[in-house]
Scaffold this motif. Structure first.
Motif, PDB file in Angstrom:
ATOM      1  N   UNK A  61      19.676  20.305  12.330  1.00  0.00           N
ATOM      2  CA  UNK A  61      18.828  20.205  13.516  1.00  0.00           C
ATOM      3  C   UNK A  61      19.091  19.163  14.716  1.00  0.00           C
ATOM      4  N   UNK A  62      20.066  18.410  14.453  1.00  0.00           N
ATOM      5  CA  UNK A  62      20.534  17.459  15.373  1.00  0.00           C
ATOM      6  C   UNK A  62      19.857  16.229  15.141  1.00  0.00           C
ATOM      7  N   UNK A  63      18.844  16.039  13.924  1.00  0.00           N
ATOM      8  CA  UNK A  63      17.977  14.814  13.829  1.00  0.00           C
ATOM      9  C   UNK A  63      18.441  13.798  12.881  1.00  0.00           C
ATOM     10  N   UNK A  64      19.355  14.304  12.124  1.00  0.00           N
ATOM     11  CA  UNK A  64      19.820  13.605  10.911  1.00  0.00           C
ATOM     12  C   UNK A  64      19.632  12.201  11.221  1.00  0.00           C
ATOM     13  N   UNK A  65      20.403  11.463  12.189  1.00  0.00           N
ATOM     14  CA  UNK A  65      20.447  10.193  12.312  1.00  0.00           C
ATOM     15  C   UNK A  65      19.216   9.592  12.881  1.00  0.00           C
ATOM     16  N   UNK A  66      18.593  10.198  13.733  1.00  0.00           N
ATOM     17  CA  UNK A  66      17.266   9.674  14.276  1.00  0.00           C
ATOM     18  C   UNK A  66      16.277   9.538  13.045  1.00  0.00           C
ATOM     19  N   UNK A  67      16.396  10.377  11.892  1.00  0.00           N
ATOM     20  CA  UNK A  67      15.567  10.284  10.686  1.00  0.00           C
ATOM     21  C   UNK A  67      16.028   8.851  10.005  1.00  0.00           C
ATOM     22  N   UNK A  68      17.329   8.651  10.105  1.00  0.00           N
ATOM     23  CA  UNK A  68      18.046   7.404   9.334  1.00  0.00           C
ATOM     24  C   UNK A  68      17.434   6.206  10.120  1.00  0.00           C
ATOM     25  N   UNK A  69      17.783   6.344  11.619  1.00  0.00           N
ATOM     26  CA  UNK A  69      16.967   5.264  12.170  1.00  0.00           C
ATOM     27  C   UNK A  69      15.641   4.882  12.039  1.00  0.00           C
ATOM     28  N   UNK A  70      14.654   6.014  12.141  1.00  0.00           N
ATOM     29  CA  UNK A  70      13.231   5.901  12.150  1.00  0.00           C
ATOM     30  C   UNK A  70      13.075   5.292  10.777  1.00  0.00           C
ATOM     31  N   UNK A  71      13.726   5.652   9.664  1.00  0.00           N
ATOM     32  CA  UNK A  71      13.744   4.750   8.424  1.00  0.00           C
ATOM     33  C   UNK A  71      13.967   3.276   8.225  1.00  0.00           C
ATOM     34  N   UNK A  72      14.900   3.017   9.017  1.00  0.00           N
ATOM     35  CA  UNK A  72      15.410   1.753   8.506  1.00  0.00           C
ATOM     36  C   UNK A  72      14.963   0.579   9.897  1.00  0.00           C
ATOM     37  N   UNK A  73      14.797   1.097  11.006  1.00  0.00           N
ATOM     38  CA  UNK A  73      14.548   0.081  12.076  1.00  0.00           C
ATOM     39  C   UNK A  73      13.417  -0.628  12.180  1.00  0.00           C
TER      40      UNK A  73
END
Ligand SMILES: C[S@@+](CC[C@H](N)C(=O)[O-])C[C@H]1O[C@@H](n2cnc3c(N)ncnc32)[C@H](O)[C@@H]1O
Length: 306
Positions: A239-251
């Motif tokens: 869905x194009x959101x994989x890296x945003x999920x990683x960002x939300x989890x880490x940042x």
């Protein structure tokens, strides 16, 4: 030698007895590019002829009647064939200007896009809103590619120190080389890891232009992008959101209280990304549009300590 009447044929047969003028070569390339459906045929022709001859825009404009030698015609023909195979101009030239910085590319780094400058603008505005431009700022750029975002920020923030991460070692080498060429290497480091996985923080500012094209949409992209930008720089998962999920989890754990995250948004992604960041405890602002009025950069703050 007399100027050749059929310029297109001459470009295909650089050993031909006849010679081309600069103006004829530009016209021939423009016609070929237009016929091939290339967006900016005249501009691309001018850039490639200038590049082959080592002439800037003014010098090229001043020499329309100059007769080209066979090697020059050959060089122009070779560049034209690359463009006709849809290789982007920046890749043919090997560099691209971003935030007034000339960045070298390699085939492992995305060509930095003008719209990504919106992320720099929003990040600098967030820093200025805190009055912290002169502080020793710690910056992270997740998925740094050529280093575009991090190096633009460091060029504006003389007391900034930054780390760029990428999963592509070859992209990291390109970014490091760009930092060295721009005299920014003393304040920049580059690290191979999955988004922020190897970072300890804390950071005052985190930026990212992550891959955000849905995997299934990549085949329909323009050939300049699909066939020449690295797949890892484009593919954001189903869905194009994989890296945003990683960002939300880490940042959230990596930012100082009151610190800022600024991410680039893919078309139509603003609401979904804001929801992910909000659920992670950050406070997203309304998205900022780029020059084409597309919502492009999202600022999300970590709450300041009460
Ligand atoms: C869209 S490009 C952006 C490059 C650069 N920041 C720019 O704006 O021009 C995304 C970059 O993220 C990198 N990347 C992709 N997945 C990653 C991951 N899981 N962790 C770190 N970097 C990643 C790619 O190799 C690519 O360099």
């Amino acid at each position: 030698m007399t100027p050749h009447p059929d310029v297109a044929a001459a470009l295909e047969r650089p050993d031909d007895d006849h010679a081309l003028t600069v103006a004829q070569a530009r016209r021939a390339l423009t016609e070929k590019f237009r016929a091939a459906g290339i967006d900016s045929p005249e501009l691309d022709a001018r850039i490639l002829v200038g590049h082959a001859l080592g002439l800037d825009h003014a010098a090229l404009a001043a020499a329309p009647e100059r007769i080209l030698g066979p090697n020059e015609t050959d060089a122009i023909g070779a560049l034209a064939r690359r463009r006709l195979a849809r290789e982007p101009i920046a890749r043919i030239l090997g560099s691209k200007e971003f935030w007034s910085l000339r960045l070298r590319l390699g085939d492992a780094a995305l060509v930095p896009r003008p719209e990504t400058e919106t992320v720099v603008e929003v990040a600098l505005a967030a820093i200025d809103a805190d009055g912290s431009r002169s502080r020793a700022l710690r910056i992270a750029d997740l998925g740094s590619g050529s280093g575009a975002l991090l190096l633009a920020l460091l060029s504006e923030l003389p007391n900034g120190f930054g780390i760029g991460t990428d999963t592509s070692l070859r992209a990291l080498l390109v970014a490091r080389d760009n930092a060295r060429r721009l005299g920014l290497l003393a304040r920049a480091a580059f690290l191979a890891c999955d988004m922020a996985a190897a970072l300890g923080g804390p950071f005052d500012l985190i930026v990212s232009n992550p891959p955000y094209i849905a995997s299934g949409d990549i085949a329909a992209l323009a050939p300049e992008v699909r066939d020449f930008d690295p797949r890892a720089a484009l593919d954001g998962g189903p869905d194009g959101l994989d890296c945003y999920r990683a960002i939300a989890a880490a940042v959230p754990a990596l930012l100082i209280p009151g610190g800022s995250l600024v991410v680039e948004l893919g078309a139509g992604r603003a609401r979904a990304v804001a929801a992910l960041l909000s659920a992670a405890g950050l406070a997203p602002a309304p998205p900022h549009p780029d020059l084409n009025d597309v919502p492009r950069a999202l600022l999300a703050r970590k709450a300041a300590r009460a």
